[in-house]
Scaffold this active site. Structure first.
Site, PDB file in Angstrom:
ATOM      1  N   ALA A 106       0.822  -1.211   0.000  1.00  0.00           N
ATOM      2  CA  ALA A 106       0.000   0.000   0.000  1.00  0.00           C
ATOM      3  C   ALA A 106       0.851   1.254   0.000  1.00  0.00           C
ATOM      4  CB  ALA A 106      -0.936  -0.017   1.205  1.00  0.00           C
ATOM      5  N   GLY A 118       2.913   4.128  -2.615  1.00  0.00           N
ATOM      6  CA  GLY A 118       2.398   4.886  -3.754  1.00  0.00           C
ATOM      7  C   GLY A 118       2.115   4.010  -4.967  1.00  0.00           C
ATOM      8  N   GLY A 156       1.309   0.654  -5.154  1.00  0.00           N
ATOM      9  CA  GLY A 156       0.122  -0.187  -4.957  1.00  0.00           C
ATOM     10  C   GLY A 156      -1.149   0.646  -4.940  1.00  0.00           C
ATOM     11  N   PHE A 164      17.609  19.218  -9.202  1.00  0.00           N
ATOM     12  CA  PHE A 164      18.051  17.970  -8.581  1.00  0.00           C
ATOM     13  C   PHE A 164      19.207  17.409  -9.400  1.00  0.00           C
ATOM     14  CE2 PHE A 164      15.746  14.885  -5.602  1.00  0.00           C
ATOM     15  CZ  PHE A 164      15.492  15.852  -4.652  1.00  0.00           C
ATOM     16  N   ASP A 205      10.096  -8.415   0.353  1.00  0.00           N
ATOM     17  CA  ASP A 205       9.212  -9.596   0.422  1.00  0.00           C
ATOM     18  C   ASP A 205       8.675  -9.995  -0.954  1.00  0.00           C
ATOM     19  OD1 ASP A 205       9.655  -9.309   3.103  1.00  0.00           O
ATOM     20  OD2 ASP A 205       7.632  -8.615   3.594  1.00  0.00           O
ATOM     21  N   GLN A 253      21.482   1.602  -5.180  1.00  0.00           N
ATOM     22  CA  GLN A 253      21.888   3.002  -5.045  1.00  0.00           C
ATOM     23  C   GLN A 253      22.284   3.358  -3.621  1.00  0.00           C
ATOM     24  OE1 GLN A 253      19.037   6.587  -5.650  1.00  0.00           O
ATOM     25  NE2 GLN A 253      20.502   6.658  -7.312  1.00  0.00           N
ATOM     26  N   HIS A 293      22.881   6.523  -1.451  1.00  0.00           N
ATOM     27  CA  HIS A 293      22.617   7.965  -1.487  1.00  0.00           C
ATOM     28  C   HIS A 293      23.806   8.674  -0.863  1.00  0.00           C
ATOM     29  CE1 HIS A 293      20.756  11.844  -0.961  1.00  0.00           C
ATOM     30  NE2 HIS A 293      19.687  11.438  -1.612  1.00  0.00           N
ATOM     31  N   LEU A 311      18.230   9.841   5.837  1.00  0.00           N
ATOM     32  CA  LEU A 311      18.458  10.595   4.610  1.00  0.00           C
ATOM     33  C   LEU A 311      18.385  12.104   4.801  1.00  0.00           C
ATOM     34  CD1 LEU A 311      18.680  10.327   1.462  1.00  0.00           C
ATOM     35  CD2 LEU A 311      16.251  10.785   1.446  1.00  0.00           C
ATOM     36  N   THR A 361      17.839  14.925   2.191  1.00  0.00           N
ATOM     37  CA  THR A 361      17.434  14.949   0.780  1.00  0.00           C
ATOM     38  C   THR A 361      18.437  15.670  -0.129  1.00  0.00           C
ATOM     39  OG1 THR A 361      15.798  15.762  -0.793  1.00  0.00           O
ATOM     40  CG2 THR A 361      15.976  16.994   1.238  1.00  0.00           C
ATOM     41  N   GLU A 362      18.467  15.188  -1.371  1.00  0.00           N
ATOM     42  CA  GLU A 362      19.260  15.846  -2.407  1.00  0.00           C
ATOM     43  C   GLU A 362      18.796  17.292  -2.579  1.00  0.00           C
ATOM     44  OE1 GLU A 362      20.315  13.194  -5.648  1.00  0.00           O
ATOM     45  OE2 GLU A 362      19.519  14.675  -7.033  1.00  0.00           O
ATOM     46  N   ARG A 377      23.870  10.552  -8.478  1.00  0.00           N
ATOM     47  CA  ARG A 377      24.141  10.033  -7.133  1.00  0.00           C
ATOM     48  C   ARG A 377      25.333   9.094  -7.071  1.00  0.00           C
ATOM     49  NH1 ARG A 377      17.956   9.301  -4.896  1.00  0.00           N
ATOM     50  NH2 ARG A 377      17.695  11.544  -4.621  1.00  0.00           N
ATOM     51  N   HIS A 428      20.169   3.122  -0.243  1.00  0.00           N
ATOM     52  CA  HIS A 428      18.960   3.932  -0.403  1.00  0.00           C
ATOM     53  C   HIS A 428      17.915   3.316  -1.309  1.00  0.00           C
ATOM     54  CE1 HIS A 428      16.519   7.481  -0.551  1.00  0.00           C
ATOM     55  NE2 HIS A 428      16.754   7.728  -1.824  1.00  0.00           N
ATOM     56  N   GLU A 477       8.935   0.258  -6.478  1.00  0.00           N
ATOM     57  CA  GLU A 477      10.358  -0.037  -6.290  1.00  0.00           C
ATOM     58  C   GLU A 477      10.666  -1.534  -6.379  1.00  0.00           C
ATOM     59  OE1 GLU A 477      12.203   2.265  -3.167  1.00  0.00           O
ATOM     60  OE2 GLU A 477      14.003   1.019  -3.202  1.00  0.00           O
ATOM     61  N   ARG A 502      19.454   5.397 -10.563  1.00  0.00           N
ATOM     62  CA  ARG A 502      18.234   6.198 -10.630  1.00  0.00           C
ATOM     63  C   ARG A 502      18.526   7.666 -10.350  1.00  0.00           C
ATOM     64  NH1 ARG A 502      14.440   8.247  -6.795  1.00  0.00           N
ATOM     65  NH2 ARG A 502      15.563   7.309  -5.057  1.00  0.00           N
ATOM     66  N   SER A 558      11.656   8.331  -8.772  1.00  0.00           N
ATOM     67  CA  SER A 558      10.977   7.152  -8.246  1.00  0.00           C
ATOM     68  C   SER A 558       9.522   7.440  -7.880  1.00  0.00           C
ATOM     69  CB  SER A 558      11.698   6.585  -7.029  1.00  0.00           C
ATOM     70  OG  SER A 558      10.945   5.521  -6.525  1.00  0.00           O
ATOM     71  N   LEU A 559       9.286   8.612  -7.256  1.00  0.00           N
ATOM     72  CA  LEU A 559       7.889   8.972  -6.988  1.00  0.00           C
ATOM     73  C   LEU A 559       7.139   9.039  -8.320  1.00  0.00           C
ATOM     74  CD1 LEU A 559       8.166  11.665  -4.159  1.00  0.00           C
ATOM     75  CD2 LEU A 559       7.403   9.297  -3.956  1.00  0.00           C
TER      76      LEU A 559
HETATM   77  C1  LIG Z   1      13.976   8.312   2.956  1.00  0.00           C
HETATM   78  C2  LIG Z   1      13.598   8.210   1.514  1.00  0.00           C
HETATM   79  C3  LIG Z   1      13.396   9.360   0.759  1.00  0.00           C
HETATM   80  C4  LIG Z   1      13.048   9.272  -0.582  1.00  0.00           C
HETATM   81  N1  LIG Z   1      12.852  10.427  -1.292  1.00  0.00           N
HETATM   82  C5  LIG Z   1      12.452  10.344  -2.594  1.00  0.00           C
HETATM   83  C6  LIG Z   1      12.176  11.520  -3.331  1.00  0.00           C
HETATM   84  O1  LIG Z   1      12.253  12.638  -2.832  1.00  0.00           O
HETATM   85  N2  LIG Z   1      11.808  11.395  -4.632  1.00  0.00           N
HETATM   86  C7  LIG Z   1      11.691  10.186  -5.232  1.00  0.00           C
HETATM   87  O2  LIG Z   1      11.346  10.143  -6.402  1.00  0.00           O
HETATM   88  N3  LIG Z   1      11.928   9.045  -4.542  1.00  0.00           N
HETATM   89  C8  LIG Z   1      12.304   9.099  -3.237  1.00  0.00           C
HETATM   90  N4  LIG Z   1      12.543   7.949  -2.538  1.00  0.00           N
HETATM   91  C9  LIG Z   1      12.230   6.667  -3.167  1.00  0.00           C
HETATM   92  C10 LIG Z   1      10.724   6.435  -3.181  1.00  0.00           C
HETATM   93  O3  LIG Z   1      10.143   7.036  -2.072  1.00  0.00           O
HETATM   94  C11 LIG Z   1      10.390   4.946  -3.159  1.00  0.00           C
HETATM   95  O4  LIG Z   1      11.096   4.280  -4.165  1.00  0.00           O
HETATM   96  C12 LIG Z   1       8.898   4.715  -3.390  1.00  0.00           C
HETATM   97  O5  LIG Z   1       8.133   5.522  -2.532  1.00  0.00           O
HETATM   98  C13 LIG Z   1       8.529   3.258  -3.220  1.00  0.00           C
HETATM   99  O6  LIG Z   1       7.132   3.120  -3.304  1.00  0.00           O
HETATM  100  P1  LIG Z   1       6.438   1.697  -3.406  1.00  0.00           P
HETATM  101  O7  LIG Z   1       4.996   1.913  -3.542  1.00  0.00           O
HETATM  102  O8  LIG Z   1       7.126   0.890  -4.433  1.00  0.00           O
HETATM  103  O9  LIG Z   1       6.786   0.970  -2.025  1.00  0.00           O
HETATM  104  P2  LIG Z   1       6.625   1.400  -0.488  1.00  0.00           P
HETATM  105  O10 LIG Z   1       6.140   2.766  -0.304  1.00  0.00           O
HETATM  106  O11 LIG Z   1       7.912   1.005   0.165  1.00  0.00           O
HETATM  107  O12 LIG Z   1       5.470   0.439   0.017  1.00  0.00           O
HETATM  108  C14 LIG Z   1       5.617  -0.952   0.129  1.00  0.00           C
HETATM  109  C15 LIG Z   1       4.322  -1.545   0.641  1.00  0.00           C
HETATM  110  O13 LIG Z   1       4.404  -2.957   0.606  1.00  0.00           O
HETATM  111  C16 LIG Z   1       3.883  -3.497   1.788  1.00  0.00           C
HETATM  112  N5  LIG Z   1       4.500  -4.813   1.985  1.00  0.00           N
HETATM  113  C17 LIG Z   1       5.789  -5.169   1.812  1.00  0.00           C
HETATM  114  N6  LIG Z   1       5.951  -6.478   2.063  1.00  0.00           N
HETATM  115  C18 LIG Z   1       4.733  -6.970   2.378  1.00  0.00           C
HETATM  116  C19 LIG Z   1       4.238  -8.258   2.734  1.00  0.00           C
HETATM  117  N7  LIG Z   1       5.042  -9.322   2.824  1.00  0.00           N
HETATM  118  N8  LIG Z   1       2.925  -8.380   3.004  1.00  0.00           N
HETATM  119  C20 LIG Z   1       2.093  -7.313   2.940  1.00  0.00           C
HETATM  120  N9  LIG Z   1       2.499  -6.081   2.613  1.00  0.00           N
HETATM  121  C21 LIG Z   1       3.810  -5.917   2.332  1.00  0.00           C
HETATM  122  C22 LIG Z   1       4.226  -2.474   2.854  1.00  0.00           C
HETATM  123  O14 LIG Z   1       3.370  -2.618   3.973  1.00  0.00           O
HETATM  124  C23 LIG Z   1       3.975  -1.181   2.080  1.00  0.00           C
HETATM  125  O15 LIG Z   1       2.603  -0.872   2.129  1.00  0.00           O
HETATM  126  C24 LIG Z   1      12.895   8.013  -1.192  1.00  0.00           C
HETATM  127  C25 LIG Z   1      13.082   6.866  -0.441  1.00  0.00           C
HETATM  128  C26 LIG Z   1      13.461   6.962   0.886  1.00  0.00           C
HETATM  129  C27 LIG Z   1      13.700   5.681   1.637  1.00  0.00           C
END
Ligand SMILES: Cc1cc2nc3c(=O)[nH]c(=O)nc-3n(C[C@H](O)[C@H](O)[C@H](O)COP(=O)(O)OP(=O)(O)OC[C@H]3O[C@@H](n4cnc5c(N)ncnc54)[C@H](O)[C@@H]3O)c2cc1C
Length: 590
Positions: free
Chosen positions: A19, A21, A23, A123, A225, A244, A246, A256, A258-259, A290, A357, A391, A402, A407-408
């Site tokens: 859940a 961004g 998902g 950036f 996972d 990566q 950072h 972190l 931020t950049e 990076r 990172h 991700e 990256r 990534s957002l």
């Molecule tokens: C500190 C930080 C700052 C960042 N800043 C930026 C930025 O400024 N700009 C940018 O573009 N990117 C940034 N990134 C990268 C970016 O935020 C992430 O790559 C992105 O948000 C990942 O989103 P996602 O939906 O793939 O996964 P996530 O947001 O990590 O969500 C994963 C989901 O999977 C669920 N999950 C995992 N395993 C299981 C399981 N076994 N069973 C049930 N649920 C599970 C979790 O509960 C969670 O809901 C940053 C990352 C970090 C760590």
């Protein structure tokens, strides 16, 4: 423990695992189309790691300086060290502006310019006119952009009546004999009871795997996972050697900075007070890519120009920006420095060092979010019923490195694309396929393994050892010798994990059991990472081999595919974009 036949079942059109961004954007697309959607998350949705994203989301809006999606595409291809797939990159960069506007309409309070337009900060790796002057492409809600995006998407999903299974842990995918994915076995963390969620389509959106390394910026829950589940279902992981680091994690702690700190005008200095980035990237300086900045910091420290009594970090200086800029544009990082370092970045520079990172590799998909594997004849084949976004997926738009802010963008662009593809699939697949018990039993066996009683090593100790091993043997700089040693050590840890035992077998909120299941995933992903890194005899993007210092396009312009058990295979990079001309590989200088 319940047998596979007795486990209760629920049925949906689509199961979304994760859940964050990625998902939530996919789920929203589906719920708005009136598909029945279950979103499973091991933590409450708004605690997903997306919430921690600070700097922003890239789109060539051109609000600050001229910009267009084609320049954004060029920067992304170059940033990827030419390993990114150019069809997917074109698709993402073209969609970016539309998705920023969509996020704004969904409720994201982007920071503003004086004229009311969305604020955009410069950036790393961003240029105008294919490698010219610095661009300003990152749309930000102060330094809390991910927080705003995740909350907006969660609220929109509630409105669209997405069904949430909060604090449910997905254990394994369920597959039938013909290779269709039919849902997953999940565990309700509160009660310790298993549940089968049957679905016509399943989307992996489980995020990255920063917990592979001791010092990292990631949430504790980022344990790969979904990648582990894919490997166990016979699906390979792509490009796992590219991790990566950072450049600016808080030294010794990993959180972190931020950049955006450098985007707003901050710069790095060594113990002599010298701005060393000028030597490594004469033009882009502190806003080089990076991988380039991380290597520069590590080199300064290795060569004795680090700060502090241990000489093991450099300083990020924001003091010349003035209190107003720091308070307005970087309030979150100021707060973090005050809390964890008792230091105000308005007055004092911040000690920083590269920290793990972002996972460039992941579950291989095409630009529609369909999971793809290699067929028997070596051509790419979609895995029926399975999708991945965010991700945990490797589309691949980030290739070997990256760019910040991409990534957002990736998660919303490909979350939406996967949602659309699933909608199409559901139109021609109206019924659930029969669910074979054998598919469930495999997952149940994995769960039951942790019910064994007796003496054995603790999961926590093994995890700490794995993280230290990965940091030491698979870090910023790599050699054949060190990686081979690292692989041996991870294999030994894998053996030891097979004999680990839980002390606590209770059911209700047993987090020890969850941590054990997570460590199994981490272990599989660690093996994939070290094995792929050992095999790749070149330096490209984030993968730096001291013993093979150059990029080698003749032999290595290809994606790695790691299969559980250790087999490696390769597939070509998609160099052909959708409508424009290809950007052929060139030497990469900033
Ligand atoms: C500190 C930080 C700052 C960042 N800043 C930026 C930025 O400024 N700009 C940018 O573009 N990117 C940034 N990134 C990268 C970016 O935020 C992430 O790559 C992105 O948000 C990942 O989103 P996602 O939906 O793939 O996964 P996530 O947001 O990590 O969500 C994963 C989901 O999977 C669920 N999950 C995992 N395993 C299981 C399981 N076994 N069973 C049930 N649920 C599970 C979790 O509960 C969670 O809901 C940053 C990352 C970090 C760590």
């Amino acid at each position: 423990m319940t047998g596979a036949a007795d486990i209760p079942r629920r049925r949906f059109d689509t199961l979304v695992i994760g859940a964050g961004g990625g998902g939530l954007r996919a789920a929203l697309q589906l719920s708005q189309d009136e598909a029945t959607v279950a979103v499973v998350s091991k933590v409450f949705p708004t605690r997903s790691h997306t919430v921690a994203a600070q700097g922003g989301m890239n789109a060539a809006l051109g609000n600050v300086v001229p910009d267009n999606w084609h320049w954004h595409m060029y920067d992304t291809v170059k940033g990827s060290d030419y390993l990114g797939d150019q069809d997917a990159i074109e698709y993402m960069c073209r969609a970016a502006a539309r998705l920023v506007v969509e996020m704004e309409h969904a409720g994201v309070p982007f920071s503003r310019l004086e004229n009311g337009k969305i604020y955009q900060r410069p950036f790393g790796g961003q240029s105008q006119n294919f490698g010219g002057a610095q661009a300003s492409r990152t749309c930000a809600a102060a330094d809390r952009t991910g927080h705003a995006i995740l909350h907006a998407l969660y609220q929109q999903n509630l409105r669209a009546q997405t069904h949430f299974f909060d604090e449910f842990f997905a254990i394994d995918l369920i597959k039938d004999d013909e290779g269709h994915i039919l849902g997953a076995l999940v565990l309700e963390i509160e009660t310790g009871e298993p549940l089968v969620i049957e679905a016509k389509t399943t989307l992996l959106a489980t995020g990255g795997v920063g917990q592979l390394f001791r010092n990292n910026t990631n949430a504790r829950i980022n344990t790969g996972d979904g990648m582990g589940m894919a490997l166990r279902a016979g699906i390979p992981l792509e490009d796992m050697e590219f991790f990566q680091f950072h450049p600016t994690g808080i030294a010794g702690k990993g959180m972190l900075i931020t950049e955006g700190g450098r985007g707003e005008g901050g710069y790095l200095v060594n113990k002599d007070g010298a701005r060393f980035m000028e030597r490594y990237a004469p033009k882009a300086k502190d806003l080089a890519s990076r991988d380039v900045v991380s290597r520069a910091i590590a080199t300064e420290v290795r060569e004795g120009r680090g700060c502090g009594s241990g000489g093991d970090y450099v300083l990020l200086d924001l003091t010349h920006l003035g209190a107003e800029v720091v308070k307005k544009r970087l309030p979150g990082i100021r707060e973090m420095c005050l809390t964890f370092l008792h230091l105000d970045p308005i007055d004092k520079p911040i000690p920083v060092f590269p920290t793990a990172h972002y996972t460039m590799g992941g579950v291989p998909t095409n630009r529609y979010g369909e999971v793809v594997t290699l067929g028997e004849d070596g051509s790419e084949e979609a895995v029926p019923g399975l999708y991945a976004a965010g991700e945990c997926a490797c589309v691949s738009v980030h290739g070997a490195n990256r760019l910040g802010g991409n990534s957002l963008l990736d998660i919303v662009v490909f979350g939406r694309a996967a949602g659309n593809r699933i909608i199409d699939y559901l139109k021609s697949h109206r019924y659930h396929r029969p669910l074979p018990l054998s598919g469930v039993e495999q997952a149940v066996t994995r769960l039951q393994r942790w019910e064994q009683v007796g003496e054995g090593e603790s999961v926590g100790a093994l995890k700490a050892e794995l993280q230290r091993t990965m940091e030491h043997y698979c870090g910023v700089f790599r050699t054949e010798e060190v990686l081979a040693e690292g692989l041996k050590k991870v294999q030994e840890l894998e053996q030891r994990l097979a004999h680990a035992r839980l002390k606590d077998h209770s059911k209700v909120f047993n987090t020890a059991r969850i941590e054990a299941l997570e460590l199994e995933n981490l272990m599989d992903v660690a093996l994939a990472t070290v094995s792929s890194a050992l095999a790749r005899q070149e330096s490209r993007g984030a993968h730096t081999r001291i013993d093979h210092a150059e990029r080698d396009d003749e032999h290595w312009l290809k994606h790695s595919l790691y299969f559980k058990g250790g087999r490696l295979d390769y597939k070509p990079v998609r160099l052909q974009p959708l409508t424009v001309e290809s950007f052929p590989p060139k030497p990469r200088v900033y």
